[in-house]
Design a protein around this motif. Structure first.
Motif, PDB file in Angstrom:
ATOM      1  N   VAL A 153       0.838  -1.197   0.000  1.00 53.19           N
ATOM      2  CA  VAL A 153       0.000   0.000   0.000  1.00 53.19           C
ATOM      3  C   VAL A 153       0.874   1.249   0.000  1.00 53.19           C
ATOM      4  N   SER A 154       0.693   2.098  -1.022  1.00 55.84           N
ATOM      5  CA  SER A 154       1.531   3.299  -1.058  1.00 55.84           C
ATOM      6  C   SER A 154       0.771   4.480  -1.642  1.00 55.84           C
ATOM      7  N   VAL A 155       1.479   5.588  -1.759  1.00 59.08           N
ATOM      8  CA  VAL A 155       0.889   6.868  -2.146  1.00 59.08           C
ATOM      9  C   VAL A 155      -0.100   6.722  -3.321  1.00 59.08           C
ATOM     10  N   GLY A 156      -1.227   7.379  -3.201  1.00 58.47           N
ATOM     11  CA  GLY A 156      -2.241   7.348  -4.255  1.00 58.47           C
ATOM     12  C   GLY A 156      -3.309   6.301  -4.027  1.00 58.47           C
ATOM     13  N   ASP A 157      -3.016   5.297  -3.188  1.00 58.39           N
ATOM     14  CA  ASP A 157      -3.985   4.221  -3.005  1.00 58.39           C
ATOM     15  C   ASP A 157      -5.172   4.670  -2.168  1.00 58.39           C
ATOM     16  N   ILE A 158      -6.344   4.161  -2.543  1.00 56.03           N
ATOM     17  CA  ILE A 158      -7.541   4.305  -1.703  1.00 56.03           C
ATOM     18  C   ILE A 158      -7.810   2.916  -1.142  1.00 56.03           C
ATOM     19  N   VAL A 159      -7.602   2.757   0.161  1.00 57.63           N
ATOM     20  CA  VAL A 159      -7.675   1.421   0.763  1.00 57.63           C
ATOM     21  C   VAL A 159      -8.445   1.478   2.079  1.00 57.63           C
ATOM     22  N   ALA A 160      -8.825   0.280   2.550  1.00 60.29           N
ATOM     23  CA  ALA A 160      -9.580   0.221   3.798  1.00 60.29           C
ATOM     24  C   ALA A 160      -8.889  -0.732   4.758  1.00 60.29           C
ATOM     25  N   ALA A 161      -8.968  -0.424   6.040  1.00 61.60           N
ATOM     26  CA  ALA A 161      -8.407  -1.295   7.065  1.00 61.60           C
ATOM     27  C   ALA A 161      -9.513  -1.644   8.048  1.00 61.60           C
ATOM     28  N   ALA A 162      -9.515  -2.901   8.494  1.00 63.19           N
ATOM     29  CA  ALA A 162     -10.593  -3.348   9.382  1.00 63.19           C
ATOM     30  C   ALA A 162     -10.150  -3.283  10.831  1.00 63.19           C
ATOM     31  N   LYS A 163     -11.109  -2.989  11.682  1.00 61.49           N
ATOM     32  CA  LYS A 163     -10.959  -3.123  13.131  1.00 61.49           C
ATOM     33  C   LYS A 163      -9.751  -2.419  13.724  1.00 61.49           C
ATOM     34  N   LEU A 164      -9.480  -1.215  13.267  1.00 61.70           N
ATOM     35  CA  LEU A 164      -8.434  -0.450  13.940  1.00 61.70           C
ATOM     36  C   LEU A 164      -9.015   0.026  15.273  1.00 61.70           C
ATOM     37  N   LYS A 165      -8.116   0.155  16.245  1.00 60.39           N
ATOM     38  CA  LYS A 165      -8.556   0.391  17.623  1.00 60.39           C
ATOM     39  C   LYS A 165      -9.406   1.642  17.792  1.00 60.39           C
ATOM     40  N   ASP A 166      -8.719   2.735  17.602  1.00 65.24           N
ATOM     41  CA  ASP A 166      -9.209   3.961  18.193  1.00 65.24           C
ATOM     42  C   ASP A 166      -9.265   5.026  17.112  1.00 65.24           C
ATOM     43  N   ILE A 167      -9.969   4.731  16.036  1.00 61.36           N
ATOM     44  CA  ILE A 167      -9.826   5.606  14.879  1.00 61.36           C
ATOM     45  C   ILE A 167     -11.189   6.105  14.418  1.00 61.36           C
ATOM     46  N   THR A 168     -11.244   7.356  14.015  1.00 65.64           N
ATOM     47  CA  THR A 168     -12.503   7.894  13.502  1.00 65.64           C
ATOM     48  C   THR A 168     -12.227   8.665  12.208  1.00 65.64           C
ATOM     49  N   THR A 169     -13.295   8.937  11.481  1.00 61.88           N
ATOM     50  CA  THR A 169     -13.175   9.703  10.242  1.00 61.88           C
ATOM     51  C   THR A 169     -12.501  11.043  10.542  1.00 61.88           C
ATOM     52  N   GLY A 170     -11.524  11.385   9.710  1.00 60.01           N
ATOM     53  CA  GLY A 170     -10.825  12.659   9.906  1.00 60.01           C
ATOM     54  C   GLY A 170      -9.447  12.489  10.520  1.00 60.01           C
ATOM     55  N   ASP A 171      -9.127  11.253  10.956  1.00 59.12           N
ATOM     56  CA  ASP A 171      -7.813  11.024  11.563  1.00 59.12           C
ATOM     57  C   ASP A 171      -6.730  10.847  10.495  1.00 59.12           C
ATOM     58  N   THR A 172      -5.507  11.116  10.896  1.00 62.50           N
ATOM     59  CA  THR A 172      -4.363  10.868  10.021  1.00 62.50           C
ATOM     60  C   THR A 172      -3.559   9.709  10.592  1.00 62.50           C
ATOM     61  N   LEU A 173      -3.225   8.744   9.727  1.00 64.29           N
ATOM     62  CA  LEU A 173      -2.284   7.694  10.110  1.00 64.29           C
ATOM     63  C   LEU A 173      -0.953   8.051   9.473  1.00 64.29           C
ATOM     64  N   CYS A 174       0.131   7.845  10.206  1.00 68.73           N
ATOM     65  CA  CYS A 174       1.419   8.235   9.631  1.00 68.73           C
ATOM     66  C   CYS A 174       2.558   7.447  10.261  1.00 68.73           C
ATOM     67  N   ASP A 175       3.741   7.741   9.773  1.00 72.64           N
ATOM     68  CA  ASP A 175       4.966   7.183  10.308  1.00 72.64           C
ATOM     69  C   ASP A 175       5.204   7.871  11.660  1.00 72.64           C
ATOM     70  N   GLU A 176       5.403   7.088  12.709  1.00 71.09           N
ATOM     71  CA  GLU A 176       5.531   7.705  14.028  1.00 71.09           C
ATOM     72  C   GLU A 176       6.740   8.638  14.093  1.00 71.09           C
ATOM     73  N   LYS A 177       7.751   8.308  13.289  1.00 71.68           N
ATOM     74  CA  LYS A 177       8.973   9.128  13.318  1.00 71.68           C
ATOM     75  C   LYS A 177       8.807  10.440  12.539  1.00 71.68           C
ATOM     76  N   ALA A 178       7.785  10.479  11.683  1.00 70.50           N
ATOM     77  CA  ALA A 178       7.543  11.720  10.914  1.00 70.50           C
ATOM     78  C   ALA A 178       6.066  12.055  11.007  1.00 70.50           C
ATOM     79  N   PRO A 179       5.622  12.460  12.191  1.00 74.01           N
ATOM     80  CA  PRO A 179       4.180  12.663  12.385  1.00 74.01           C
ATOM     81  C   PRO A 179       3.650  13.873  11.626  1.00 74.01           C
ATOM     82  N   ILE A 180       2.458  13.706  11.089  1.00 74.32           N
ATOM     83  CA  ILE A 180       1.766  14.805  10.412  1.00 74.32           C
ATOM     84  C   ILE A 180       0.281  14.632  10.673  1.00 74.32           C
TER      85      ILE A 180
END
Ligand code: GTP
Ligand code: MG
Length: 698
Positions: A366-393
């Motif tokens: 999965v990389s840039v440009g992809d539209i993908v879905a992930a199931a059963k993430l813990k604590d996530i809602t619409t509007g959140d950003t997932l990122c590299d912990e070392k380069a947070p955005i």
């Protein structure tokens, strides 16, 4: 994904007002590209996009759906969005998933407010767009001319790339004005063949081609110089300039066709590849560093730090929660580890999926440009950003929508009552426009949403997905009661039953307070007329009496009660006796203090096309509305008014009828006002009838 592949990728939204044919167009694109084996049709319930049972039943799109295809080595993901106002919030949230869109027009119907809203939102998200004039098999011959008035309203510079051949049932194909080739379509198979431009269209085609070339060359200085110099511009040069101008949103190419008859669909797919952006063309998305708050950008590059924006949540009672995201930069770690910068929590994504209609296909790398879905993430809602912990955005979250209408839901049984809150809670995860609270008095659930149709669909889904069956009732207007005068009265309880009696005696004064002041209790007892320890019971008795109201059972507000005298009995007085005495005294005083009913007044903005304005204002007057002013927006007027809530509980279908579906409105609570006498009488009578019915039941 390699850069060369990324350059070919197209994420394409299909946008436009309700019923313009977006889903049908998406189906035609999938079928033409061979992504589906048969042409899905909305009316037959065979669409891969409109796959939810409520969509099949009502023949409307309710939520955004996704499907991919391949066209001339361009992988494309189509995002079919709803167009009706009640479901537009999902479309607007999903604009973040794509950089290019096909905007569907129906010149015959004209533009409705939804089109204008989507257009403005797409401008803000910097989305490159192509117009597709759909339903040409229903459009009269001058469609390409009438498109101009729609473009004026949208303030968009459109460029006709085609001239339609034939009209209505005789619509057969298009002339491509850049290559000056005609394309004729076999009836209903989508297969086209090149042909000579029909003789009767040659002159118009030549004229339109000249205008097109001039307009394209005007977007590029070097090209303009060449053009003015009288040199021939090559097809490649023209296309390149047109691509650049479309990506910069200087111009918007216009194509023609019919989705259900599959005419012009292959041309549209070519145009998507030729003129809409790849993720690289979309530019660098901007967010902020969650630690410092400073603006930050990411390169749309697979080797940049990973970041993805969650633009949608799908809740399913069995599969759980699915978070749909657009990868903005980088590549997801092979172990799936990432960081939710909004919730400051670590996530581990075990599986990613691509959504293909209702199906989920596993997604690798999965990389840039992809539209993908992930199931059963813990604590996530619409509007959140997932990122590299070392380069947070953190990217900006979704816009807020305030609900415009409320209904009461009455659970059909005890079992339903238990299921309703859970079901609604799950649905609120996927739909950010729903609000719910409980009516303390009736125990009904009060559900607020974007329109009557929206609420009705939620009720259907509640039953299908969460097994909760409810009756939909118009909500009770939250009237209130207050007093207009000042009065004093005694409240006395004296009971002698067998042994110990009950005694309490209070003298109370009531007087009105300004709007919004609530309640004030003043203790003026001197010299021990009532012992101190009974005073709290007096206040409690008054408060309870206020909640129950005096006229029609609605809570009382904005008054001061002064306890100024009373008496007691050494043996028979008690907290309970004083509480009852005070509530009697309160009622006696209120009776003499001109009690009145208050009703909620709403601020209402109604957006309507110019020609409907007179009717809508007349209707507002008949609803006791006060028009405060008017704003112009394109060819629409925004009428600003104040109107009693009781008059607009079911405004949506009435406005739809008054404006042929082209009106839109927004409601917000403003203040309380006294309900006029004759209406108050009715509310009081209804309340009395309710009360005696309840008493008979018990
Ligand atoms: N004659 C004709 N009818 C069409 C065409 N495209 C769509 N329709 C019909 O128009 C109606 C609406 O089509 P949809 O594809 O559901 O429209 P939509 O824009 O997706 O609607 P929403 O998603 O509910 O906003 C359906 O009855 C379609 O069969 C077309 O090219 N020609
Ligand atoms: Mg649709």
């Amino acid at each position: 994904m390699a850069i060369a592949e990324l350059e070919k990728l197209r994420n394409v939204g299909i946008l436009g007002q309700g019923g313009s044919g977006k889903t049908s167009l998406g189906e035609a694109m999938l079928f033409t590209a061979g992504a589906t084996q048969r042409l899905g049709r909305v009316l037959d319930g065979t669409s891969v996009f409109d796959h939810e049972p409520e969509e099949v039943k009502h023949h409307v799109s309710i939520s955004t759906a996704f499907h991919s295809l391949n066209w001339t080595k361009h992988p494309m993901t189509l995002v079919d969005t709803p167009g009706y106002a009640a479901f537009l919030a999902d479309s607007i949230n999903c604009l973040r998933a794509f950089g290019g869109a096909v905007f569907v027009l129906n010149p015959m119907v004209g533009l409705r407010v939804e089109s204008e809203r989507l257009w403005i939102e797409a401008n803000e998200q910097r989305i490159g767009r192509i117009f597709f004039v759909n339903k040409m098999d229903h459009e009269p011959a001058d469609a390409h001319e009438r498109v101009n008035s729609l473009l004026e309203t949208l303030e968009a510079k459109g460029l006709c790339l085609q001239l339609p051949i034939g009209a209505e049932a005789e619509f057969k194909g298009v002339v491509d004005l850049l290559s000056m080739k005609a394309y004729l379509y076999e009836s209903d198979t989508g297969k086209s063949s090149e042909a000579e431009i029909p003789a009767d269209l040659k002159e118009t085609a030549e004229k339109m081609r000249l205008a097109l070339i001039e307009a394209v060359s005007e977007t590029d200085d070097a090209l303009l110089e060449k053009y003015l110099d009288g040199q021939e511009l090559s097809l490649d040069e023209l296309k390149r300039a047109l691509r650049k101008a479309t990506l910069e949103r200087q111009v918007f190419p216009i194509l023609f066709g019919s989705s259900t008859r599959q005419i012009g669909i292959d041309r549209l797919l070519d145009a998507v590849a030729d003129y809409l952006p790849s993720p690289i063309d979309e530019g660098e998305p901007e967010g902020k560093n969650p630690a410092t708050g400073e603006a930050e950008k990411r390169k749309p590059d697979p080797s940049a730090p990973f970041s993805a924006y969650v633009f949608k949540t799908i809740s399913d009672p069995f599969a759980g929660k699915l978070s749909v995201m657009r990868v903005m930069s980088g590549t997801l770690n092979h172990d799936g580890a990432c960081y939710n910068s909004n919730k400051q929590s670590k996530e581990k994504i075990a599986h990613m999926f691509r959504l293909e209609g209702k199906k989920q296909e596993p997604a690798k790398d999965v990389s840039v440009g992809d539209i993908v879905a992930a199931a059963k993430l813990k604590d996530i809602t619409t509007g959140d950003t997932l990122c590299d912990e070392k380069a947070p955005i953190q990217y900006a979250g979704p816009p807020r929508f305030s609900p415009v209408i409320s209904f009461a839901l009455e659970p059909k049984s005890k079992v339903d009552e238990e299921k309703v809150p859970q079901g609604l809670h799950r649905m609120m995860e996927e739909d950010l426009t729903i609000e719910v609270h409980r009516d303390e008095e009736t125990r009904d659930f009060i559900l607020s949403g974007m329109g009557q149709q929206h609420i009705e669909i939620i009720v259907e889904k509640l039953k299908r997905k969460y097994g909760a069956d409810v009756v939909l009732k118009a909500p009770k207007v939250p009237y209130k009661e207050t007093i207009r005068g000042k009065a004093s009265a005694q409240g006395r309880l004296k009971k002698q039953t067998g042994g110990r009696g009950q005694f309490g005696d209070t003298w109370l004064r009531v007087e009105p307070l300004p709007h919004g002041a609530g309640f004030e209790f003043v203790d003026e007892i001197v010299g021990g007329a009532i012992p101190r320890n009974y005073i709290p019971a007096v206040e409690k008795g008054i408060r309870e009496a206020m909640t129950g109201g005096y006229l029609a059972g609605y809570p009382m507000v904005d008054l001061r009660v002064t306890l100024y005298d009373g008496s007691y009995h050494d043996v028979d007085s008690s907290d309970m006796a004083f509480k009852i005495a005070a509530s009697l005294g309160f009622k006696n005083a209120v009776e003499k203090a001109k009690p009145v009913l208050l009703e909620p007044i709403m601020n209402m903005d109604v957006t309507v096309p110019d020609e409907c304005m007179g009717d809508v204002i007349g209707d507002l007057n008949s609803r006791r509305g006060k028009v405060l002013g008017m704003d112009t927006k394109g060819h629409s007027q925004i009428i600003k008014s104040k109107v009693p809530m009781s008059e607009v509980l079911k405004y949506a279908p009435d406005l739809r009828a008054l404006t042929s579906g082209r009106g839109e409105f927004h409601l917000e609570f403003s203040h309380y006002e006294e309900l006029p006498g004759h209406l108050a009488e009715k509310v009081i009578k209804d309340a009395q009838a309710r009360k005696s019915a309840e008493q008979q039941e018990h």
